[in-house]
Design a protein around this motif. Structure first.
Motif, PDB file in Angstrom:
ATOM      1  N   THR A 195      -3.551   4.854   7.988  1.00 24.20           N
ATOM      2  CA  THR A 195      -4.907   4.998   8.136  1.00 24.20           C
ATOM      3  C   THR A 195      -6.009   4.099   7.767  1.00 24.20           C
ATOM      4  O   THR A 195      -5.322   3.173   6.727  1.00 24.20           O
ATOM      5  CB  THR A 195      -4.173   6.406   6.552  1.00 24.20           C
ATOM      6  N   SER A 196      -7.012   4.011   7.495  1.00 28.94           N
ATOM      7  CA  SER A 196      -8.069   3.708   8.091  1.00 28.94           C
ATOM      8  C   SER A 196      -8.734   3.335   6.864  1.00 28.94           C
ATOM      9  O   SER A 196      -8.100   1.733   6.545  1.00 28.94           O
ATOM     10  CB  SER A 196      -9.205   3.986   8.884  1.00 28.94           C
ATOM     11  N   GLY A 197      -8.448   3.601   6.013  1.00 32.09           N
ATOM     12  CA  GLY A 197      -9.081   3.506   4.073  1.00 32.09           C
ATOM     13  C   GLY A 197      -8.001   2.378   3.470  1.00 32.09           C
ATOM     14  O   GLY A 197      -8.555   2.889   2.754  1.00 32.09           O
ATOM     15  N   TYR A 198      -6.904   2.436   3.741  1.00 32.78           N
ATOM     16  CA  TYR A 198      -5.775   2.457   3.455  1.00 32.78           C
ATOM     17  C   TYR A 198      -4.597   0.810   4.051  1.00 32.78           C
ATOM     18  O   TYR A 198      -3.783   0.313   3.780  1.00 32.78           O
ATOM     19  CB  TYR A 198      -4.340   3.403   3.119  1.00 32.78           C
ATOM     20  N   LEU A 199      -5.338   0.719   5.139  1.00 28.47           N
ATOM     21  CA  LEU A 199      -4.488  -0.215   5.361  1.00 28.47           C
ATOM     22  C   LEU A 199      -5.209  -1.731   5.449  1.00 28.47           C
ATOM     23  O   LEU A 199      -5.860  -2.825   4.903  1.00 28.47           O
ATOM     24  CB  LEU A 199      -4.973  -0.559   7.514  1.00 28.47           C
TER      25      LEU A 199
END
Length: 607
Positions: A195-199
């Motif tokens: 998930t983009s904001g959590y990578l």
């Protein structure tokens, strides 16, 4: 008939054994159903693979089926872990795999809990972090990286004693991998998994999955828990990925003692990042800071968090709506310290802090305020605002959001076309803290409501120094129409069955009972309904309202196609609603919906 179509729903029996009862949720790989195991007479959760596009089914079938089997294998390897959702079996039905999992009754995921109730207290967030960290570490010892740690994959449920949110579980191993086992990665080489904001930044730049990367994602998740938004939330996935690599996280304002842990977990360089052992010790000290040892926390099971109390709602809107449609969605066991078990399972009740907004409404005059004017004489309210209060804003100039408006109340929330509504409060330690943090805290707390509406902005009403106690020691967080009134109650303050007076109060995923072109009512999505709101589009400024009503369906089919939300294009079509308010304000927003082509009603098991 493709999996995920209406015929794959309630009442279907899978593998001659599992009766589907209703859908619990949906994710990137498919749907999760509550099912009745007819053999053992108990409830289970079933995950099904969904191919909404036949072309995708042919191109991605092998990879996604393999990923489902990998999820089952990895999660089953952690079977029995107290903080991992148990996987019982993986089976095939009509050529596709279904994963049979433990059904966690009464569970809510962390994303939804925080979105609905506000951020967690730092100690409660640390307790959640300890549980998730313990699950991750157990997987790491087996060589399994989760790769998608995020708030939506953390479940909180009552424990055996009934303590609310006492049980914490990590779920969804759908994209986990064992890199040391030579396991095939079922993704395109150019695709990012997660998930983009959590990578983690090293994953964004092409590095391998590692325990340190999972810890970075855990740091993002805990940040969300205390702040109500992710540290790298941006307007697009690309912007989030860029921020993860090149920008520092937004300063945390509600983290308290958790702030140093977040900072250490979110280090860009994995070599400088806090280790699992360091994180465990730091989190445990926050949960139980007494002395040098850890102390088991006790819970008064007779008490319940404040959000269980029913809140007073404004009267249901009864006026006929001024809207119209156009004519035409066996693991290797690690010894867990007893203190850690006590801290995680102690069942602390969540102490949620309220927060949030973008525009601060402060009385900037020399008026110090009085006990009768909690927000100052310019604002003019004699009593503090309450949750759900509908307000009218009289701005000092011609432009909205310029200067400090004078506020008054619309007790019925419909008679005077209210400009907005009180949606939350920021509890402050002092008037100075309310003025310093109220703007940002109200912004975050109202984010979810604003993202579901077409044309609103957030606004903080701040107490004066003299009126701080009278205001209840808090700032009021409003959601106001950006260019005109909202015409009625918003979000959770609307009652099922109430009529829409204008499209301004329609929000994404609302289900509608369209009784006529001028009578549209809000109804539960669990039952029968005529349409569901998917999103919004804007029409050309030169169109009249009458012209818009003949062109809006076509615009919605182009800009908000139902197929993008999983609706079968052979069964469903785009619909739309227009309101006079949007044309009076000049914004020309149109509400885009989905409906059945044959005019039939939709059911609670739609995508």
């Amino acid at each position: 008939m493709p999996s995920g179509s209406p015929t794959s729903g309630v009442g279907r029996v899978i593998a001659g054994r599992y009766l589907l009862l209703h859908r619990l949720g949906s994710g990137g790989m498919g749907h999760v159903w509550l099912a009745h195991d007819q053999r053992l007479a108990c409830e289970v959760a079933l995950k099904e693979i969904v191919f909404r596009d036949p072309a995708e089914a042919g191109h991605e079938r092998e990879a996604r089926v393999a990923r489902a089997r990998a999820e089952a294998r990895h999660a089953a390897g952690l079977r029995g872990h107290p903080h991992v959702v148990t996987v019982h079996d993986v089976l095939e039905h009509e050529g596709l795999p279904w994963i049979v999992m433990e059904y966690v009754a009464g569970a809510v995921d962390l994303r939804d809990l925080v979105a609905r109730r506000g951020p967690l207290a730092p100690a409660e967030c640390a307790r959640t972090g300890l549980a998730v960290l313990d699950a991750l570490t157990a997987g790491h010892e087996r060589g399994v990286m989760h790769r998608d740690v995020k708030p939506a994959n953390i479940l909180l449920a009552p424990d055996r004693t009934g303590a609310p949110y006492g049980r914490i579980l990590l779920t969804d191993y759908g994209i986990s991998v064992q890199p040391d086992a030579g396991e095939t990665r079922y993704t395109l080489a150019s695709a990012l998994v997660g998930t983009s904001g959590y990578l983690a930044p090293e994953r964004v730049t092409g590095g391998p999955p590692t325990p340190a990367a999972d810890l970075f994602s855990l740091g993002c998740t805990l940040y969300y828990g205390v702040e109500g938004h992710g540290p790298f939330d941006r307007e697009s996935h690309l912007a989030e990925l860029t921020a993860v690599v090149t920008e520092e996280p937004r300063p945390a304002v509600g983290a308290g003692a958790l702030e140093p842990v977040l900072r250490a977990l979110l280090a860009k360089d994995p070599a400088q990042r806090m280790t699992a052992a360091q994180a465990e010790a730091a989190l445990a000290r926050i949960v139980a800071p007494q002395g040098d040892g850890y102390v088991r926390t006790q819970t008064d099971l007779g008490s319940r968090p404040h959000w269980n109390e029913a809140s007073a709602l404004p009267p249901a809107a009864a006026a006929a709506p001024v809207v119209a449609p156009s004519p035409e969605p066996g693991r290797r066991r690690r010894t867990r310290p007893r203190a850690l078990q006590a801290l995680v399972s102690g069942g602390l009740g969540l102490a949620l802090a309220l927060g949030g907004v973008w525009y601060a409404l402060a009385d900037r005059t020399t008026d110090d305020g009085t006990d009768a004017a909690p927000y100052g004489n310019t604002v003019g309210l004699a009593a503090p605002l309450k949750a759900g209060d509908c307000v009218l804003a009289d701005w000092p100039g011609a432009a909205r959001f310029t200067g400090t408006p004078r506020l008054s109340l619309d007790p019925t929330c419909r008679d005077k076309a209210p400009d907005g509504q009180v949606m939350a409060f920021f509890e402050a330690a002092s008037a100075e803290q309310a003025r310093t943090l109220g703007q940002a805290r109200c912004e975050e707390l109202t984010r979810e409501v604003r993202e579901r509406l077409a044309d609103v902005r957030s606004f903080a009403v701040l107490p004066t120094q003299a009126g701080f106690e009278t205001a209840g020691r808090r700032a009021a967080c409003l959601v106001l129409g950006a260019h005109g009134p909202v015409y009625g109650p918003l979000a959770g303050h609307r009652r099922p069955g109430s009529a829409f007076t204008d499209t301004a109060t329609m929000q994404k995923r609302d289900c509608l009972d369209a009784r006529s072109n001028r009578d549209v009512r809000l109804v539960s999505c669990e039952g029968r309904h005529d349409e569901q709101v998917l999103g919004f589009t804007r029409l050309d400024a030169g169109l009249t309202l009458a012209q818009a009503r003949t062109r809006s369906d076509t615009a919605c089919a182009r800009d908000v196609p139902p197929a993008d939300y999983g609706f079968d294009p052979s069964v469903y079509e785009a619909g739309s609603w227009t309101g006079e308010g949007s044309w009076k304000s000049g914004t020309h927003f149109v509400v885009c919906t989905v409906r059945k082509q044959n005019g039939g009603t939709m059911e609670g098991d739609e995508p």
